[in-house]
Scaffold this active site. Structure first.
Site, mmCIF file in Angstrom:
data_model
loop_
_atom_site.group_PDB
_atom_site.id
_atom_site.type_symbol
_atom_site.label_atom_id
_atom_site.label_comp_id
_atom_site.label_asym_id
_atom_site.label_seq_id
_atom_site.Cartn_x
_atom_site.Cartn_y
_atom_site.Cartn_z
ATOM 1 N N GLU A 35 0.712 -1.035 -0.182
ATOM 2 C CA GLU A 35 -0.045 0.114 -0.156
ATOM 3 C C GLU A 35 0.864 1.389 0.139
ATOM 4 O O GLU A 35 1.838 1.208 0.899
ATOM 5 C CB GLU A 35 -0.796 0.024 1.464
ATOM 6 N N CYS A 43 -12.486 4.041 2.283
ATOM 7 C CA CYS A 43 -13.512 3.848 3.364
ATOM 8 C C CYS A 43 -13.162 4.431 4.496
ATOM 9 O O CYS A 43 -13.742 5.373 5.211
ATOM 10 C CB CYS A 43 -14.070 2.426 3.473
ATOM 11 N N CYS A 48 -16.201 6.638 3.836
ATOM 12 C CA CYS A 48 -17.276 6.262 4.679
ATOM 13 C C CYS A 48 -17.212 6.745 6.149
ATOM 14 O O CYS A 48 -18.056 7.424 6.783
ATOM 15 C CB CYS A 48 -17.624 4.838 4.649
ATOM 16 N N LYS A 51 -16.325 10.623 6.788
ATOM 17 C CA LYS A 51 -17.624 11.348 6.275
ATOM 18 C C LYS A 51 -18.881 11.170 7.137
ATOM 19 O O LYS A 51 -19.433 11.947 7.715
ATOM 20 C CB LYS A 51 -17.982 10.707 4.914
ATOM 21 N N ALA A 115 3.360 -0.608 -5.945
ATOM 22 C CA ALA A 115 3.729 -1.872 -6.376
ATOM 23 C C ALA A 115 3.158 -2.056 -7.726
ATOM 24 O O ALA A 115 1.903 -1.242 -8.110
ATOM 25 C CB ALA A 115 3.143 -3.009 -5.567
ATOM 26 N N GLY A 176 -24.480 15.547 -8.406
ATOM 27 C CA GLY A 176 -25.581 15.371 -7.614
ATOM 28 C C GLY A 176 -25.799 13.891 -7.183
ATOM 29 O O GLY A 176 -26.989 13.268 -7.120
ATOM 30 N N TYR A 178 -23.858 10.635 -4.500
ATOM 31 C CA TYR A 178 -23.617 10.451 -3.202
ATOM 32 C C TYR A 178 -22.839 11.580 -2.622
ATOM 33 O O TYR A 178 -23.556 12.081 -1.637
ATOM 34 C CB TYR A 178 -22.953 9.137 -3.317
ATOM 35 N N ILE A 179 -21.693 11.701 -2.815
ATOM 36 C CA ILE A 179 -20.725 12.657 -2.450
ATOM 37 C C ILE A 179 -21.266 14.056 -2.457
ATOM 38 O O ILE A 179 -21.288 14.508 -1.174
ATOM 39 C CB ILE A 179 -19.320 12.566 -3.190
ATOM 40 N N GLU A 182 -24.179 14.410 0.047
ATOM 41 C CA GLU A 182 -23.858 14.222 1.604
ATOM 42 C C GLU A 182 -23.115 15.502 2.090
ATOM 43 O O GLU A 182 -23.207 16.052 3.116
ATOM 44 C CB GLU A 182 -22.962 12.813 1.613
ATOM 45 N N ARG A 199 -25.170 18.592 -14.338
ATOM 46 C CA ARG A 199 -25.249 18.539 -15.957
ATOM 47 C C ARG A 199 -26.565 18.142 -15.949
ATOM 48 O O ARG A 199 -27.162 18.761 -17.527
ATOM 49 C CB ARG A 199 -24.173 17.802 -16.328
ATOM 50 N N GLY A 263 -18.292 11.105 -9.553
ATOM 51 C CA GLY A 263 -18.131 9.878 -9.578
ATOM 52 C C GLY A 263 -16.393 9.471 -9.443
ATOM 53 O O GLY A 263 -15.791 10.282 -9.211
ATOM 54 N N ALA A 342 -27.193 3.315 1.066
ATOM 55 C CA ALA A 342 -27.705 4.705 1.785
ATOM 56 C C ALA A 342 -27.040 5.775 1.442
ATOM 57 O O ALA A 342 -25.680 5.744 0.946
ATOM 58 C CB ALA A 342 -27.459 4.477 3.393
ATOM 59 N N HIS A 437 -44.315 0.198 18.895
ATOM 60 C CA HIS A 437 -44.847 1.849 18.973
ATOM 61 C C HIS A 437 -44.119 2.219 20.129
ATOM 62 O O HIS A 437 -44.289 1.656 21.276
ATOM 63 C CB HIS A 437 -46.429 1.634 19.283
ATOM 64 N N GLU A 442 -42.308 1.608 12.708
ATOM 65 C CA GLU A 442 -43.497 0.889 12.636
ATOM 66 C C GLU A 442 -44.241 1.131 11.428
ATOM 67 O O GLU A 442 -45.298 0.304 11.124
ATOM 68 C CB GLU A 442 -44.283 1.372 13.877
#
Ligand code: NDP
Length: 448
Positions: A35, A43, A48, A51, A115, A176, A178-179, A182, A199, A263, A342, A437, A442
């Site tokens: 890495e 994430c 995620c 955020k 790598a 417009g 997810y990001i 949010e 757009r 994106g 979500a 309830h 419910e």
């Protein structure tokens, strides 16, 4: 002497790569992972997790106001962005350490460098060292798409947002999805004047039209501005740092920050994949089969770099299935049907299964049930905001085909309901369950 230095070499230490490395090692494989940035991937490091912590931070803006309606004497509160930003980064660092420890305790060798692939069984690291591996797994994720119009380099991506020096007073968000939604909710709560530039004519195209419309209506009522069917022409920076953003509707938007949320594109370039003949889609995604194997038998890929479903839990499942199948003698595949998702907008959206439009196209006859209500807490808080739950069922069998929600805690509620949708339960079976309830959830068993 074994034929290779490692049984598995994973390139990319994000959700999919780390899960694959950990599970393969637990099956007794000799595993290495490379890495070049920070362990944890998008994430944990810049997606995620940070955020969601900002979403929590932002939610206090309304909670503190509401608290007064519930009898609390709340003094005028001041928001301290550097405090939240640094707390969030400290948590990210803690999680990164946990990832490192988890891998180390399972004997995974960690190389903190870039790598690439030299041949189907050899990984070359940035320091020039070469390592043979029976299997190589590419799990390099994706990166934000950045546009190229004049002055676009004055904008930022979600990667930079977590490190802002200050809350921008005026923020323009391109996109417009997810990001965009949010961060619009988060920074609007922190006091920014947010304008979203799209757009097309719709936000969150893959979600059900009813919940999208509700989010737009609520976002507008909170002061978020939408510019539809608008493209960018160019950006200039004025002497005081203000960005002058020229759009195709002939207007110039003044802002302190331009955020691109257009994106994410697979990180497949510069790894040597083309040279080895690994098949790539037009988007750059690595083409894999149901076992995450590429057309080169010793090379596999999981997660966003394959652009199947760009969601963390999916990458984790792909990594896990790959490791069990290749190293644990436990072959299994990821089931992509009924994946819940979500959007952590204000309020959040959550959904599983088919939208009404998709269900009508696929099943012809469908029934639609809704619950459109003002959550009890909002009533006392004198907040007009209404929640909307929508259930789409098969017109013949009554099977629930899709569930779409917008309202407080929608993602928390939907995860449990998604089990029922995945299990192909019917509306009648939902209704047989006695309501709990008083809750918002419910409504799921009371829809008309
Ligand atoms: P999305 O795919 O959600 O949205 C992209 C947006 O950018 C759309 O509005 C799209 O418009 C617009 N767009 C795309 N290309 C252009 C262009 N060339 N010019 C102008 N507008 C354009 O992407 P995000 O960047 O918001 O998020 C990336 C991915 O990360 C998501 O798809 C999701 O998988 C993941 N993610 C998931 C989250 C979650 O689970 N809560 C949170 C954040 C990200 P149009 O509709 O017209 O195509």
């Amino acid at each position: 002497m074994p034929e290779f230095d490692f049984d598995l070499f994973v390139i990319g230490g994000g959700s999919g790569g780390v899960r694959a490395a950990r599970i393969a090692a637990s099956h007794g494989a000799r595993v290495a992972i490379a890495e070049d940035y920070r362990l944890g991937g998008t994430c944990v490091i810049r997606g995620c997790v940070p955020k969601k912590l900002l979403v929590y931070g932002a939610s206090f803006a309304e909670d503190l106001k509401d608290a007064k309606r519930f009898g609390w004497d709340v003094p005028d509160c001041r928001f301290d962005w550097p405090h939240l930003r640094d707390e969030v980064q400290a948590e990210v660092a803690r999680l990164e350490d946990l990832y490192r420890d988890t891998l180390a305790t399972r004997g995974v060798r960690i190389f903190q460098q870039r790598a690439g692939l030299l041949d189907p069984h050899t990984v070359e690291l940035a320091d020039g060292s070469r390592h043979g591996a029976k299997i190589i797994l590419v799990a390099t994720g994706a990166r934000p798409v950045l546009p190229t119009f004049p002055g676009a380099d004055l904008g930022v991506s979600s990667n930079e947002v977590f490190h802002f020096k200050a809350v921008p007073k005026r923020m323009v968000i391109a996109g417009g999805g997810y990001i965009a939604n949010e961060f619009a909710g988060i920074f609007n709560s922190f006091g920014s004047k947010v304008t979203m530039v799209l757009r097309g004519g719709e936000i969150l195209r893959r979600y059900d039209a009813a919940v999208r419309d509700r989010l737009m209506e609520i976002s507008r009522s909170k002061g978020i501005d939408f510019r539809f069917d608008t493209k960018f022409e160019g950006v200039d920076q004025e002497p005081d740092g203000t960005l002058a953003i020229r759009t195709t509707d002939g207007r110039t938007l003044k802002a302190d920050c331009l955020l691109f949320a257009l994106g994410r594109r697979p990180n497949s370039a510069g790894l040597g994949l083309e040279k080895l003949g690994v098949a790539l889609a037009k988007s750059g995604a690595i083409v894999v089969d149901a076992d995450s194997r590429t057309n080169v038998p010793s090379i596999f890929a999981v997660g966003d770099v394959t652009d199947r479903v760009q969601l963390t839990p999916v990458a984790i499942r792909e990594g896990h299935a790959f490791a069990d199948t290749q190293f644990g003698n436990l072959p299994h595949r990821v089931d992509y049907d009924c994946i819940p998702s979500a959007v952590y907008s204000h309020p959040p959206i959550a959904a599983v299964g088919l939208t009404e439009a998709e269900a009508r196209e696929k099943h012809g006859m469908v029934n639609v049930y809704t619950a459109d209500f003002r959550p009890m807490k909002n009533v006392l808080a004198q907040r007009d905001e209404r929640a909307l739950y929508k259930m789409v069922t098969d017109g013949v069998t009554g099977q629930v085909l899709g569930l779409h929600m917008i309202g407080p805690d929608a993602p928390e509620i939907l995860q449990a309901a998604a089990v029922a949708v995945k299990a192909k339960l019917t509306k009648a079976q939902f209704d047989e369950t006695v309501a709990l309830h008083p809750t918002m959830s419910e409504e799921l068993v009371l829809m008309r």
